[in-house]
Design an enzyme around this catalytic site. Structure first.
Site, PDB file in Angstrom:
ATOM      1  N   LYS A  21     -16.302 127.189 -17.929  1.00 27.36           N
ATOM      2  CA  LYS A  21     -15.195 128.133 -18.140  1.00 27.36           C
ATOM      3  C   LYS A  21     -15.228 129.298 -17.137  1.00 27.36           C
ATOM      4  CE  LYS A  21     -14.288 126.933 -22.936  1.00 27.36           C
ATOM      5  NZ  LYS A  21     -14.106 127.373 -24.314  1.00 27.36           N
ATOM      6  N   ASP A  75      -8.104 130.060 -25.506  1.00 21.18           N
ATOM      7  CA  ASP A  75      -9.002 130.239 -26.656  1.00 21.18           C
ATOM      8  C   ASP A  75      -8.641 131.529 -27.394  1.00 21.18           C
ATOM      9  OD1 ASP A  75     -10.584 127.969 -26.347  1.00 21.18           O
ATOM     10  OD2 ASP A  75     -12.018 128.965 -25.036  1.00 21.18           O
TER      11      ASP A  75
HETATM   12  P1  NAP Z   1     -22.433 130.218 -24.940  1.00 17.92           P
HETATM   13  O1  NAP Z   1     -21.683 131.017 -23.933  1.00 17.92           O
HETATM   14  O2  NAP Z   1     -23.556 129.343 -24.498  1.00 17.92           O
HETATM   15  O3  NAP Z   1     -22.995 131.256 -26.048  1.00 17.92           O
HETATM   16  C1  NAP Z   1     -23.879 130.833 -27.047  1.00 17.92           C
HETATM   17  C2  NAP Z   1     -24.092 131.957 -28.070  1.00 17.92           C
HETATM   18  O4  NAP Z   1     -24.966 131.457 -29.096  1.00 17.92           O
HETATM   19  C3  NAP Z   1     -24.763 133.213 -27.502  1.00 17.92           C
HETATM   20  O5  NAP Z   1     -24.324 134.346 -28.206  1.00 17.92           O
HETATM   21  C4  NAP Z   1     -26.246 132.934 -27.814  1.00 17.92           C
HETATM   22  O6  NAP Z   1     -27.048 134.105 -27.891  1.00 17.92           O
HETATM   23  C5  NAP Z   1     -26.129 132.309 -29.180  1.00 17.92           C
HETATM   24  N1  NAP Z   1     -27.302 131.503 -29.516  1.00 17.92           N
HETATM   25  C6  NAP Z   1     -27.600 130.259 -29.039  1.00 17.92           C
HETATM   26  N2  NAP Z   1     -28.790 129.844 -29.586  1.00 17.92           N
HETATM   27  C7  NAP Z   1     -29.219 130.848 -30.400  1.00 17.92           C
HETATM   28  C8  NAP Z   1     -30.357 131.028 -31.244  1.00 17.92           C
HETATM   29  N3  NAP Z   1     -31.303 130.072 -31.348  1.00 17.92           N
HETATM   30  N4  NAP Z   1     -30.467 132.185 -31.949  1.00 17.92           N
HETATM   31  C9  NAP Z   1     -29.524 133.145 -31.852  1.00 17.92           C
HETATM   32  N5  NAP Z   1     -28.414 133.040 -31.063  1.00 17.92           N
HETATM   33  C10 NAP Z   1     -28.273 131.904 -30.348  1.00 17.92           C
HETATM   34  O7  NAP Z   1     -21.461 129.249 -25.744  1.00 17.92           O
HETATM   35  P2  NAP Z   1     -19.903 129.490 -26.082  1.00 17.92           P
HETATM   36  O8  NAP Z   1     -19.063 128.875 -25.023  1.00 17.92           O
HETATM   37  O9  NAP Z   1     -19.709 130.924 -26.384  1.00 17.92           O
HETATM   38  O10 NAP Z   1     -19.733 128.568 -27.392  1.00 17.92           O
HETATM   39  C11 NAP Z   1     -20.301 128.946 -28.648  1.00 17.92           C
HETATM   40  C12 NAP Z   1     -19.846 127.958 -29.711  1.00 17.92           C
HETATM   41  O11 NAP Z   1     -18.440 128.060 -29.899  1.00 17.92           O
HETATM   42  C13 NAP Z   1     -20.113 126.484 -29.391  1.00 17.92           C
HETATM   43  O12 NAP Z   1     -20.582 125.863 -30.572  1.00 17.92           O
HETATM   44  C14 NAP Z   1     -18.744 125.934 -29.024  1.00 17.92           C
HETATM   45  O13 NAP Z   1     -18.620 124.560 -29.326  1.00 17.92           O
HETATM   46  C15 NAP Z   1     -17.859 126.767 -29.926  1.00 17.92           C
HETATM   47  N6  NAP Z   1     -16.457 126.860 -29.432  1.00 17.92           N
HETATM   48  C16 NAP Z   1     -15.464 126.426 -30.255  1.00 17.92           C
HETATM   49  C17 NAP Z   1     -14.141 126.514 -29.837  1.00 17.92           C
HETATM   50  C18 NAP Z   1     -13.047 126.036 -30.752  1.00 17.92           C
HETATM   51  O14 NAP Z   1     -11.910 125.848 -30.271  1.00 17.92           O
HETATM   52  N7  NAP Z   1     -13.290 125.848 -32.027  1.00 17.92           N
HETATM   53  C19 NAP Z   1     -13.831 127.057 -28.586  1.00 17.92           C
HETATM   54  C20 NAP Z   1     -14.873 127.507 -27.776  1.00 17.92           C
HETATM   55  C21 NAP Z   1     -16.197 127.402 -28.210  1.00 17.92           C
HETATM   56  P3  NAP Z   1     -27.771 134.702 -26.554  1.00 17.92           P
HETATM   57  O15 NAP Z   1     -26.704 135.486 -25.823  1.00 17.92           O
HETATM   58  O16 NAP Z   1     -28.856 135.546 -27.080  1.00 17.92           O
HETATM   59  O17 NAP Z   1     -28.273 133.514 -25.781  1.00 17.92           O
END
Ligand code: NAP
Length: 282
Positions: free
Chosen positions: A75, A111
């Site tokens: 992204k 989004d």
């Molecule tokens: P990302 O940029 O990789 O961010 C991941 C987030 O999760 C960060 O805040 C990270 O914290 C946290 N995290 C990961 N492992 C963790 C752990 N063990 N303990 C605490 N915090 C943890 O991913 P993203 O693109 O934002 O996506 C996040 C989720 O949203 C995914 O599951 C994705 O599938 C979903 N999503 C859904 C839609 C929809 O249309 N429904 C759209 C977009 C995304 P840190 O910053 O500390 O690493």
């Protein structure tokens, strides 16, 4: 496929890594079948580097694709690749839509509107708690501030500095990760925007009993559909919104821009997506 159909075929896709699990092809195929338009919408794998992403995007553009959705981990790459971008995509620092045009590609972030539409109206001045500070959380924060009329917004993230970056964009408070349960108690809207609770990930470690009566709980994770967070909220009788609601709505702008004229979000579409998730889990 006849030559005439091939000639009129409107092509688009979703670029990600991995991407084979994406539900976007099913969403777009469902809408296209309803309208009877000749459409090809594929899941297109591009390895995680920017150069790989740019190579794939260049190829799609050269092949006449109208546009592409973009998912993890590209992204931010999509925004860098684009020759122009919407203000919201620039503010979010990420784009999930690229529309190819003569002079390059235009990046957008659907989004943000997708989350706002899934949450719906009636949240003016609500106190919101966002858990997470990745790319998705940025979009959620912008949606809550600019589209949903939220009042106080708090962001809690394992890595505090990332929460701080988003907080400065949307005038939010930052909460330490170890204070998350206390923050939960005051929130009218709680959003999980971390990857926690997703299949293969640990659940979000929260004291569910702290959830306020009347709170709305949103989980943008959609695999599984009922995350531990949503299960706990439902058990307490709270209103919940799952990740499919956002997923369906973020897809509509791309379909309307590239492929067709009607992108209905309805029970039939949702049932198809639920069936696909169930089949995958079996
Ligand atoms: P990302 O940029 O990789 O961010 C991941 C987030 O999760 C960060 O805040 C990270 O914290 C946290 N995290 C990961 N492992 C963790 C752990 N063990 N303990 C605490 N915090 C943890 O991913 P993203 O693109 O934002 O996506 C996040 C989720 O949203 C995914 O599951 C994705 O599938 C979903 N999503 C859904 C839609 C929809 O249309 N429904 C759209 C977009 C995304 P840190 O910053 O500390 O690493």
């Amino acid at each position: 496929m006849s030559d005439a159909t091939k000639k009129n075929l409107r092509r688009a896709g979703v670029i990600g890594w991995p991407v084979s699990h994406s539900l976007s092809p099913l969403i777009h195929a469902t809408w296209a079948a309803r309208e009877g338009v000749p459409v090809s919408y594929e899941a297109i794998a591009a390895p995680a580097s920017y150069d790989d992403f740019a190579r794939v995007a260049d190829q799609l553009k050269a092949q006449g694709y109208r546009g592409a959705n973009v998912t993890i981990p590209h992204k931010e790459h999509a925004l860098r690749y684009a020759s122009a971008a919407s203000q919201e995509a620039r503010d979010a620092g990420a784009a999930n839509m690229l529309t190819f045009r003569g002079d390059g590609a235009f990046a957008e972030n659907s989004d943000i509107a997708g989350f706002a539409a899934a949450l719906g109206d009636g949240h003016a001045n609500a106190r919101a708690l966002i858990i997470g500070a990745g790319g998705a959380a940025r979009g959620v924060a912008i949606a809550l501030r600019r589209h949903c009329g939220a009042g106080e917004i708090s962001i809690v993230n394992r890595t505090r500095a990332r929460a701080g970056e988003i907080a400065s964009i949307v005038s939010a408070d930052v909460v330490d990760w170890d204070k998350r349960n206390a923050a939960l108690a005051g929130a009218d809207i709680v959003v999980n925007a971390t990857a926690l609770g997703m299949n293969g990930q640990p659940p979000l470690d929260l004291d569910w009993n702290k959830l306020k009566a009347g709170a709305v709980v949103v989980d943008i994770v959609y695999s599984p559909l009922e995350t531990p967070l949503l299960a706990a909220a439902r058990k307490r009788g709270l209103a919940t919104i799952d990740g499919l609601e956002m997923l369906m709505r973020q897809a509509a702008p791309g379909y309307l821009a590239w492929l067709g004229t009607r992108a209905e979000i309805d029970a039939d579409l949702r049932a198809r997506l639920e069936a696909a998730l169930t089949a995958r889990a079996a």
